[in-house]
Motif scaffolding. Structure first.
Motif, short mmCIF file in Angstrom:
data_model
loop_
_atom_site.label_atom_id
_atom_site.label_comp_id
_atom_site.label_asym_id
_atom_site.label_seq_id
_atom_site.Cartn_x
_atom_site.Cartn_y
_atom_site.Cartn_z
N UNK A 269 0.82 -1.22 0.00
CA UNK A 269 0.00 0.00 0.00
C UNK A 269 0.85 1.27 0.00
N UNK A 270 2.17 1.09 -0.16
CA UNK A 270 3.04 2.26 -0.27
C UNK A 270 3.27 2.99 1.03
N UNK A 271 3.32 2.24 2.14
CA UNK A 271 3.51 2.85 3.46
C UNK A 271 4.90 2.49 3.97
N UNK A 272 5.69 3.45 4.41
CA UNK A 272 7.00 3.14 4.97
C UNK A 272 6.88 2.36 6.28
N UNK A 273 7.90 1.56 6.56
CA UNK A 273 7.90 0.68 7.73
C UNK A 273 9.05 1.05 8.65
N UNK A 274 8.78 1.09 9.95
CA UNK A 274 9.82 1.17 10.98
C UNK A 274 9.69 -0.08 11.83
N UNK A 275 10.74 -0.87 11.90
CA UNK A 275 10.64 -2.16 12.56
C UNK A 275 11.97 -2.56 13.18
N UNK A 276 11.93 -3.65 13.91
CA UNK A 276 13.15 -4.21 14.49
C UNK A 276 13.77 -5.21 13.51
N UNK A 277 15.08 -5.30 13.55
CA UNK A 277 15.81 -6.17 12.61
C UNK A 277 15.90 -7.58 13.17
#
Length: 365
Positions: A269-277
C-alpha cells in the motif's frame, strides 16, 4: 490444513489465500480447526473451502484432539499440513501414528521452533515449509536435512492492497501497529519508544490494532503512558485496509519474527515501515529505501526512527514508492502458491514411493 482456529491472524490469512488459489484440478483443500473461533469463516466459505470444526469450544482441549484422532482415521488426507504451534505438535504425532506419510510441518514465527518442540518432533514431518531463512537455518542447525526444508516467503495480494489516491493520503501523523498482543511483538518497547516520538512530533498518534493473551497488559501500559492521550487501541479487522489508508507509517517492535504479513501489506500500500531487525524482517525491509530498522528492545532507536519518518514527507513518499515496487516484484501471491504446490506434489510423490499407497483420482481428474 490443520489450524487451531480461524481467528484474525497472519497465519490464518495466509492459509486462506493459499487454499483459495490452489489449482483445483490437482488439489482439494480443506480446513480442520481444533477450536470454534470463526473470524475468517465467511471468507473461507466464500472461497469454497470446506470447514471442519473439531470442537465447539474456543480453546484446545481433549474433545478437539479426540475428534482429530478419529477424523484422521476416517478421512486419511493425502497431505496433512498443520499451521501454528498446537496443530504442529498434535497433527504430526497423530498423523504419523495414523500412517499418513505426507505430513508437512510449518514454522512461521520467530518462536515457532521452540513452541513446536522441533528439536524432538522435527523427524515426524516428511518436509518443512518455513517463511524466513533464519527459521530454515535454525532447523538445519538442530539436524534437519537441508533438502527437507523449503523457504517460501509470504505472499501479498498487490491488487487488493493498493496505495490510496493522493486525495486520500493521510493528513494526520498516525503510526499503525497491526500486531497480536503477545510476548513476541514486545508492545512495551513500542509504547516506551513512542514517548521519544511524541517528544519530537507532539501530534503523532499510535494506533494499536490487535488482540491476544496480553491484551489487558498492553492496554494497561498504554493507559499509564505519559503520552496516553496520543495512543488508541482497536480490535483486529477482517479487512485492515481502512487502517492502513490512514497511516503515515507502520511499526513492529518484535523480538522474534518469521516474515510478518502486515509488513508486506503495508509495503504493497506504499507505506514506509519502521521495525526491528529480527527474523525475516531484514530480508523484506531495506533500510533507507523502504523503511528503517533498529535493534530489538531499543525504545529510543525505534521512537526516533518513527519521528524521522513522520517529520519528512519526501522521505515517506520515496520509501512508500520503493516499498510498493518491491512488494509487486518479489512477494506476489502467485509465486507463493505455485511454490507450495510444487512442495505438495514432491512430498506426495515421495510418500507414495515409501508407502506404496497413492491417492485415488478425484472426480473430474
Amino acid at each position: 490444513m490443520l489450524l487451531q482456529d480461524l481467528a484474525f491472524g497472519g497465519t490464518q490469512r495466509q492459509a486462506l489465500e493459499l487454499a483459495a488459489r490452489l489449482d483445483r484440478s490437482r488439489f482439494a483443500p480443506e480446513f480442520w480447526m481444533l477450536t470454534d473461533v470463526r473470524d475468517f469463516a465467511p471468507k473461507a466459505e466464500l472461497a469454497g473451502i470446506p470447514l471442519v470444526w473439531l470442537s465447539p469450544y474456543p480453546k484446545v482441549g481433549v474433545l478437539g484432539l479426540a475428534a482429530l484422532w478419529k477424523r484422521l482415521a476416517a478421512e486419511r488426507p493425502d497431505i496433512l499440513m498443520p499451521l501454528t504451534a498446537v496443530p504442529n505438535i498434535w497433527g504430526r504425532v497423530f498423523g504419523r501414528l495414523r500412517g499418513i506419510t505426507a505430513v508437512i510441518g510449518t514454522c512461521r514465527g520467530g518462536g515457532a521452533i521452540k513452541r513446536q518442540h522441533e528439536r524432538f518432533l522435527k523427524g515426524l514431518a516428511a518436509h518443512h515449509i518455513v517463511n524466513a531463512e533464519p527459521l530454515a537455518k535454525a532447523l538445519v542447525k538442530m539436524g534437519r536435512p537441508q533438502d527437507k526444508i523449503t523457504c517460501i516467503a509470504n505472499g501479498v495480494d498487490t491488487d487488493h492492497f493498493l496505495p490510496p489516491p493522493d486525495e486520500l493520503r493521510p493528513v494526520r501523523e498516525v503510526v499503525l501497529c497491526p500486531a497480536r498482543f503477545c510476548e513476541d511483538k514486545d508492545h512495551e518497547t513500542l509504547i516506551r519508544g513512542f514517548e521519544y516520538t511524541v517528544a519530537r512530533r507532539p501530534r503523532a498518534e499510535l494506533w494499536l490494532m490487535g488482540d491476544g493473551p496480553l491484551r489487558t497488559r498492553v492496554r494497561t501500559l498504554a493507559a499509564r503512558s505519559p503520552v496516553r492521550g496520543n495512543i488508541r487501541t482497536f480490535p483486529p479487522a477482517a479487512d485492515p485496509r481502512p487502517f492502513f489508508q490512514q497511516a503515515s507509517a507502520v511499526v513492529l517492535s518484535s523480538v522474534r519474527e518469521g516474515l510478518p504479513n502486515v509488513i508486506l501489506e503495508a509495503m504493497s500500500m506504499g507505506i514506509p515501515v519502521a521495525a526491528t531487525a529480527v527474523g525475516g524482517i531484514p530480508d523484506v525491509v531495506e533500510p533507507e529505501r523502504t523503511g528503517l530498522l533498529c535493534p530489538p528492545r531499543n525504545p529510543q532507536a525505534l521512537g526516533e526512527n518513527l519521528a524521522r519518518v513522520l517529520g519528512d514527507e519526501a522521505l515517506r513518499r520515496s520509501f512508500g514508492e520503493t516499498a510498493r515496487q518491491r512488494a509487486v516484484e518479489r512477494f506476489s501471491m502467485e509465486t507463493m502458491v505455485r511454490r507450495h504446490e510444487a512442495v505438495f506434489e514432491r512430498v506426495l510423490e515421495r510418500g507414495c514411493e515409501e508407502s506404496g499407497r497413492c491417492p485415488e483420482p478425484r472426480r473430474g481428474e
